[in-house]
Design an enzyme around this catalytic site. Structure first.
Site, short mmCIF file in Angstrom:
data_model
loop_
_atom_site.label_atom_id
_atom_site.label_comp_id
_atom_site.label_asym_id
_atom_site.label_seq_id
_atom_site.Cartn_x
_atom_site.Cartn_y
_atom_site.Cartn_z
CB ALA A 1 1.32 0.51 6.78
CG ASN B 1 8.23 -1.72 0.84
OD1 ASN B 1 7.60 -1.86 1.89
ND2 ASN B 1 8.87 -0.61 0.53
N PRO C 1 0.79 -1.22 0.00
CG PRO C 1 -0.17 -1.14 2.11
CD PRO C 1 0.49 -2.09 1.15
NE ARG D 1 3.79 6.68 1.58
CZ ARG D 1 4.09 5.50 2.04
NH1 ARG D 1 4.70 4.61 1.26
NH2 ARG D 1 3.78 5.15 3.26
NE ARG E 1 9.50 6.78 8.74
CZ ARG E 1 8.60 6.48 7.79
NH1 ARG E 1 8.78 5.43 7.02
NH2 ARG E 1 7.54 7.24 7.63
CB SER F 1 12.06 4.88 5.49
OG SER F 1 11.07 4.00 6.03
CG HIS G 1 10.78 -2.07 5.35
ND1 HIS G 1 9.44 -2.00 5.09
CD2 HIS G 1 10.99 -3.25 5.96
CE1 HIS G 1 8.86 -3.09 5.55
NE2 HIS G 1 9.77 -3.86 6.08
CD GLU H 1 10.19 -7.25 6.42
OE1 GLU H 1 10.43 -8.37 6.93
OE2 GLU H 1 9.85 -6.27 7.09
C1 DQA Z 1 7.96 1.29 4.27
C2 DQA Z 1 7.92 1.58 5.77
C3 DQA Z 1 6.52 1.39 6.33
O1 DQA Z 1 6.50 1.67 7.73
C4 DQA Z 1 5.54 2.33 5.64
O2 DQA Z 1 4.25 2.11 6.11
C5 DQA Z 1 5.62 2.23 4.16
C6 DQA Z 1 6.92 2.12 3.52
C7 DQA Z 1 9.33 1.63 3.66
O3 DQA Z 1 9.55 1.22 2.52
O4 DQA Z 1 10.15 2.30 4.28
O5 DQA Z 1 4.60 2.32 3.48
O6 DQA Z 1 7.70 -0.08 4.05
#
Ligand code: DQA
Length: 146
Positions: A78, A75, A10, A18, A108, A103, A101, A99
């Site tokens: 959330a 990825n 999502p 974004r 965070r 960020s 991410h 997996e």
């Molecule tokens: C994310 C980190 C998640 O916490 C966030 O909800 C995202 C992106 C990332 O790629 O850093 O949608 O997966």
């Protein structure tokens, strides 16, 4: 060689627009094109899919188990932090999932520090921007070719 699935959850359709300070300015289209190109350079087909819907992501994971996909770069957005249904889908298939991410979720908000996906993932790459997808691709190539 086999097929790799690049799966994004999502809000990742909004990449580039974004929160660019967190997720950068490159679009999902750009990312997908980059990984597809890496695939061609390594004789590997890359299928790309993004969905904002939990059930659709689960269906895509199930399909990957049936269509000769050799590895998944995922990825989950959330959903990472609370989707036991996605976790169970990954646990229920044989295809290895990395997996990713963009960020550094650990730097965070507290709710992002937990991943319910990590225990069933083959590995996890966090906080390296879009580079993380590339690294996941190479990790899967290594895994597939051994
Ligand atoms: C994310 C980190 C998640 O916490 C966030 O909800 C995202 C992106 C990332 O790629 O850093 O949608 O997966």
């Amino acid at each position: 060689m086999g097929k790799i699935l690049l799966l994004n959850g999502p809000n990742l359709n909004l990449l580039g627009k974004r929160e660019p300070g967190v997720y950068g300015t490159k679009t999902l289209k750009h990312l997908e094109a980059e990984i597809i190109e890496l695939g061609s350079a390594h004789n590997t087909e890359v299928c790309c899919c993004q969905s904002n819907h939990e059930g659709e992501l689960i269906d895509r994971l199930h399909l990957a188990n049936e269509d000769d996909t050799k590895g998944i770069i995922f990825n989950p957005g959330a959903f990472t932090h609370y989707s036991y249904a996605i976790r169970d889908a990954i646990a229920g298939i044989q295809v290895p999932v990395i997996e990713v991410h963009i960020s550094n979720v650990h730097a965070r908000e507290e709710f992002r520090h937990t991943s319910v996906i990590a225990p069933v993932a083959h590995g996890q790459i966090v906080g390296l921007g879009l580079k993380g997808y590339e690294l996941a691709f190479f990790a899967l190539i290594d895994l597939i070719t051994v």
